[in-house]
Design a protein around this motif. Sequence first.
Motif, short mmCIF file in Angstrom:
data_model
loop_
_atom_site.label_atom_id
_atom_site.label_comp_id
_atom_site.label_asym_id
_atom_site.label_seq_id
_atom_site.Cartn_x
_atom_site.Cartn_y
_atom_site.Cartn_z
N SER A 110 0.85 -1.19 0.00
CA SER A 110 0.00 0.00 0.00
C SER A 110 0.89 1.24 0.00
O SER A 110 2.06 1.18 0.36
CB SER A 110 -0.90 0.02 1.24
N THR A 111 0.33 2.38 -0.38
CA THR A 111 1.12 3.60 -0.46
C THR A 111 1.11 4.36 0.86
O THR A 111 0.20 4.19 1.69
CB THR A 111 0.58 4.54 -1.56
N ILE A 112 2.09 5.23 1.02
CA ILE A 112 2.14 6.08 2.20
C ILE A 112 0.91 6.99 2.25
O ILE A 112 0.40 7.29 3.33
CB ILE A 112 3.46 6.90 2.25
N GLU A 113 0.39 7.37 1.09
CA GLU A 113 -0.83 8.18 1.05
C GLU A 113 -2.02 7.41 1.62
O GLU A 113 -2.86 7.98 2.32
CB GLU A 113 -1.13 8.65 -0.37
N ASP A 114 -2.11 6.10 1.32
CA ASP A 114 -3.17 5.26 1.88
C ASP A 114 -3.08 5.25 3.41
O ASP A 114 -4.09 5.38 4.10
CB ASP A 114 -3.06 3.82 1.38
N ILE A 141 7.92 2.36 5.71
CA ILE A 141 7.69 2.83 4.35
C ILE A 141 9.04 2.85 3.64
O ILE A 141 9.99 3.46 4.12
CB ILE A 141 7.08 4.25 4.34
N ASP A 156 10.40 4.18 -2.08
CA ASP A 156 9.46 4.46 -3.17
C ASP A 156 8.05 4.79 -2.68
O ASP A 156 7.12 4.90 -3.46
CB ASP A 156 9.45 3.32 -4.19
N GLY A 157 7.91 4.98 -1.35
CA GLY A 157 6.62 5.42 -0.80
C GLY A 157 5.62 4.31 -0.56
O GLY A 157 4.43 4.58 -0.42
N LYS A 158 6.08 3.07 -0.49
CA LYS A 158 5.16 1.93 -0.27
C LYS A 158 5.46 1.25 1.07
O LYS A 158 6.60 1.23 1.54
CB LYS A 158 5.30 0.93 -1.40
#
Length: 188
Positions: free
Chosen positions: A124-128, A164, A167-169
């Motif tokens: 999942s992404t850091i934004e999630d 994290i 790459d932000g994941k």
Amino acid sequence: MRYLAIPLAAALLSACSSQDDNPSAATQSEAATEAVASPASDKTASPGPKTLTLEGLGGLTIGQPVPASSSFTAGDGQIGNGCETLSSPEWPGVYAIRTNGEVRRISVADGSGVKLIEGIGPGSTIEDVRAEFPSFREEPHKYTGPEGKYLTQPGDEPRLRFEINPDGKVSIIHVGVMPELGYVEGCA
């Protein structure tokens, strides 16, 4: 278990009422059963076998000994300070930390197929993560520097911590208590 408590209580109360006293008792009981069987959304669903919760995962419970029936065992080369890392062939991509006989942290990584009830898992992404958990503390990752991060839930009880990668994941999700929750190399 607590996810079932309210619908189960409603079902039991409805079942205790006679239909003569409450003509809609059967309807209420059916509705409570349907709510358990088919929840409105994933966030209210009961955790499945591959759902990491603040309580634990796969028979492992934070703050409790490993059950005798568990397939989680300590590996070779443990530090010997009362802390051990545990793994199981039945749970690839999952490991736990046991200190003085109690599970203190559970970690899930790529290949585990494990997610939180919110749907967030490795990859999942850091934004999630930020969208679901906006109050988590952010700090630089010990090995990747500012490109990688730790996002940690504040508090002293069992908490979440996300690693994290640059790459932000999400690379790993941990649940546990301090100080083990903050360990960066197994038992250290």
